[in-house]
Design a protein around this motif. Structure first.
Motif, PDB file in Angstrom:
ATOM      1  N   ASN A 234      25.499  75.782  34.390  1.00 28.55           N
ATOM      2  CA  ASN A 234      24.611  76.937  34.257  1.00 28.55           C
ATOM      3  C   ASN A 234      23.482  76.606  33.274  1.00 28.55           C
ATOM      4  O   ASN A 234      23.504  75.581  32.607  1.00 28.55           O
TER       5      ASN A 234
ATOM      6  N   VAL B 171      16.597  79.229  36.265  1.00 22.86           N
ATOM      7  CA  VAL B 171      17.804  80.044  36.404  1.00 22.86           C
ATOM      8  C   VAL B 171      17.924  80.657  37.798  1.00 22.86           C
ATOM      9  O   VAL B 171      18.931  81.259  38.122  1.00 22.86           O
TER      10      VAL B 171
ATOM     11  N   GLU C  10      21.134  79.712  39.958  1.00 22.53           N
ATOM     12  CA  GLU C  10      22.494  79.815  39.428  1.00 22.53           C
ATOM     13  C   GLU C  10      23.354  80.634  40.369  1.00 22.53           C
ATOM     14  O   GLU C  10      22.998  81.767  40.721  1.00 22.53           O
ATOM     15  N   TYR C  11      24.459  80.075  40.774  1.00 22.03           N
ATOM     16  CA  TYR C  11      25.430  80.738  41.646  1.00 22.03           C
ATOM     17  C   TYR C  11      24.830  81.157  42.997  1.00 22.03           C
ATOM     18  O   TYR C  11      25.313  82.067  43.638  1.00 22.03           O
TER      19      TYR C  11
END
Length: 119
Positions: free
Chosen positions: A17, A42, A45-46
């Motif tokens: 992350n 970011v 992320e995921y």
């Protein structure tokens, strides 16, 4: 005119992350300059299950947003110092240098984002 922006875009690999990546890639503060920005993406992320194209598009959009916000912040800072607005400069060009650091899937996203930014 506003000073140019040098953006170093970092995109991490699949299992890391942004906080972990930032801690492992903290630049040497002694060598930083005012116009260098290190940005840890970011946006992915995921969100890696929808493919490289979607991830590259998200990254390109995030880069554009970071550049725009940095240019606006620098313009505001300059206006704050000089207390003068020059309306002729509203549509001026700003030099931007982009550098990408990508690990694993982040490198693939970065290459795709570069292609999108060139378009």
């Amino acid at each position: 005119p506003v000073a140019g922006v040098d953006l170093i875009q970092q995109e991490k690999h699949l299992t890391m992350n942004a906080t972990e990546y930032q801690l492992s890639n903290t630049p040497n503060k002694k060598k930083q300059h005012n116009n260098i920005i290190v940005h840890n993406a970011v946006c992915n992320e995921y969100k890696t299950a929808d493919g490289v194209e979607a991830g590259g598009d998200r990254l390109a959009n995030e880069i554009i947003n970071v550049i725009c916000s940095q240019v606006k912040a620098r313009e505001k800072q300059k206006l704050g110092r000089s207390q003068q607005e020059n309306e002729d400069e509203e549509d001026k060009m700003v030099n931007v240098t982009l550098s990408f650091v990508g690990n694993s899937l982040g490198g693939i996203y970065s290459r795709f984002a570069i292609a999108r930014l060139i378009e």
